[in-house]
Scaffold this motif. Structure first.
Motif, mmCIF file in Angstrom:
data_model
loop_
_atom_site.group_PDB
_atom_site.id
_atom_site.type_symbol
_atom_site.label_atom_id
_atom_site.label_comp_id
_atom_site.label_asym_id
_atom_site.label_seq_id
_atom_site.Cartn_x
_atom_site.Cartn_y
_atom_site.Cartn_z
ATOM 1 N N PRO A 11 0.689 -1.128 0.145
ATOM 2 C CA PRO A 11 0.015 -0.067 0.057
ATOM 3 C C PRO A 11 0.753 1.019 0.078
ATOM 4 O O PRO A 11 2.020 1.274 0.525
ATOM 5 N N THR A 12 0.158 2.347 -0.699
ATOM 6 C CA THR A 12 0.975 3.591 -0.658
ATOM 7 C C THR A 12 0.151 4.784 -0.248
ATOM 8 O O THR A 12 0.342 5.801 -0.606
ATOM 9 N N ASP A 13 -1.022 4.352 0.262
ATOM 10 C CA ASP A 13 -2.015 5.358 0.796
ATOM 11 C C ASP A 13 -1.387 6.256 1.903
ATOM 12 O O ASP A 13 -0.197 5.740 2.418
ATOM 13 N N SER A 54 -0.371 4.880 5.407
ATOM 14 C CA SER A 54 0.536 3.837 5.559
ATOM 15 C C SER A 54 1.980 4.534 5.331
ATOM 16 O O SER A 54 3.134 4.179 5.890
ATOM 17 N N VAL A 55 2.099 5.735 4.459
ATOM 18 C CA VAL A 55 3.343 6.201 4.230
ATOM 19 C C VAL A 55 3.793 7.041 5.509
ATOM 20 O O VAL A 55 4.840 6.996 6.118
ATOM 21 N N MET A 81 7.394 4.779 -0.711
ATOM 22 C CA MET A 81 6.106 4.825 -0.816
ATOM 23 C C MET A 81 5.493 6.091 -1.058
ATOM 24 O O MET A 81 4.635 5.998 -2.115
ATOM 25 N N GLY A 129 3.114 6.570 -4.387
ATOM 26 C CA GLY A 129 1.808 6.953 -4.404
ATOM 27 C C GLY A 129 1.623 8.363 -4.689
ATOM 28 O O GLY A 129 0.470 9.036 -4.879
ATOM 29 N N SER A 130 2.753 9.200 -5.137
ATOM 30 C CA SER A 130 2.545 10.309 -5.649
ATOM 31 C C SER A 130 2.059 11.445 -4.697
ATOM 32 O O SER A 130 1.066 12.455 -4.946
ATOM 33 N N HIS A 131 2.349 11.209 -3.424
ATOM 34 C CA HIS A 131 1.877 12.112 -2.467
ATOM 35 C C HIS A 131 2.878 13.224 -2.204
ATOM 36 O O HIS A 131 4.027 13.017 -1.314
#
Length: 161
Positions: A51-53, A56-57, A86, A90-92
């Protein structure tokens, strides 16, 4: 440089740098590179399959920071590297910056002699911050870069590890 090339996934460049380092050490010191340089050659780029939400990060970065604060520096840095990977996957943008700030802090303030990865993380954090319009975070990254530049903590000159 070897470690940075390995973490970036450029194994050929890492091998060339290792060969140059080995040649330099042999020619100037009559020795082969020691454990730190060998460890740099073993560094691996982190691949994210889970997961990369954002939660989670953030949890991974917080776990890394907690480990560093508790004195488990290497484990903490590895967790922070995972958090950076991560966040990238996830491009956060905000987490891409804050995870790099945390990673660079661990390197620069806890791992003397391994500052180059921290400085590289700061430069990426500054670029991502500016692109995302996060001027306060860009200022934080620049302040840390200034600290490194003024205190001489980053490795300069010919660096093998």
């Amino acid at each position: 440089m070897i470690r940075l090339y390995r973490l970036a996934g450029d194994d050929d460049a890492a091998k060339r740098q290792f060969a140059a380092c080995t040649e330099l050490f042999q020619a100037e010191l009559g020795v082969t590179p020691g454990p730190a340089v060998q460890a740099a050659m073993r560094a691996r780029r982190i691949r994210i399959d889970g997961p990369t939400d954002a939660a989670s990060v953030a949890a991974t970065v917080e776990a890394g920071l907690a480990a560093v604060r508790a004195g488990a520096i290497e484990a903490g840095v590895q967790s922070l590297r995972t958090g950076v990977a991560m966040a990238d996957a996830g491009s956060h943008d905000l987490l891409r910056v804050t995870s790099r700030l945390a990673l660079s802090e661990a390197h620069i303030h806890s791992l003397r002699g391994q500052d180059e990865e921290g400085v590289a993380a700061l430069h990426v954090a500054e670029q991502v911050s500016m692109t995302a319009g996060e001027l306060g975070l860009a200022a934080d990254a620049r302040a840390e870069i200034g600290y490194v530049d003024s205190s001489g903590h980053a490795m300069t000159g010919r660096s093998c590890g």
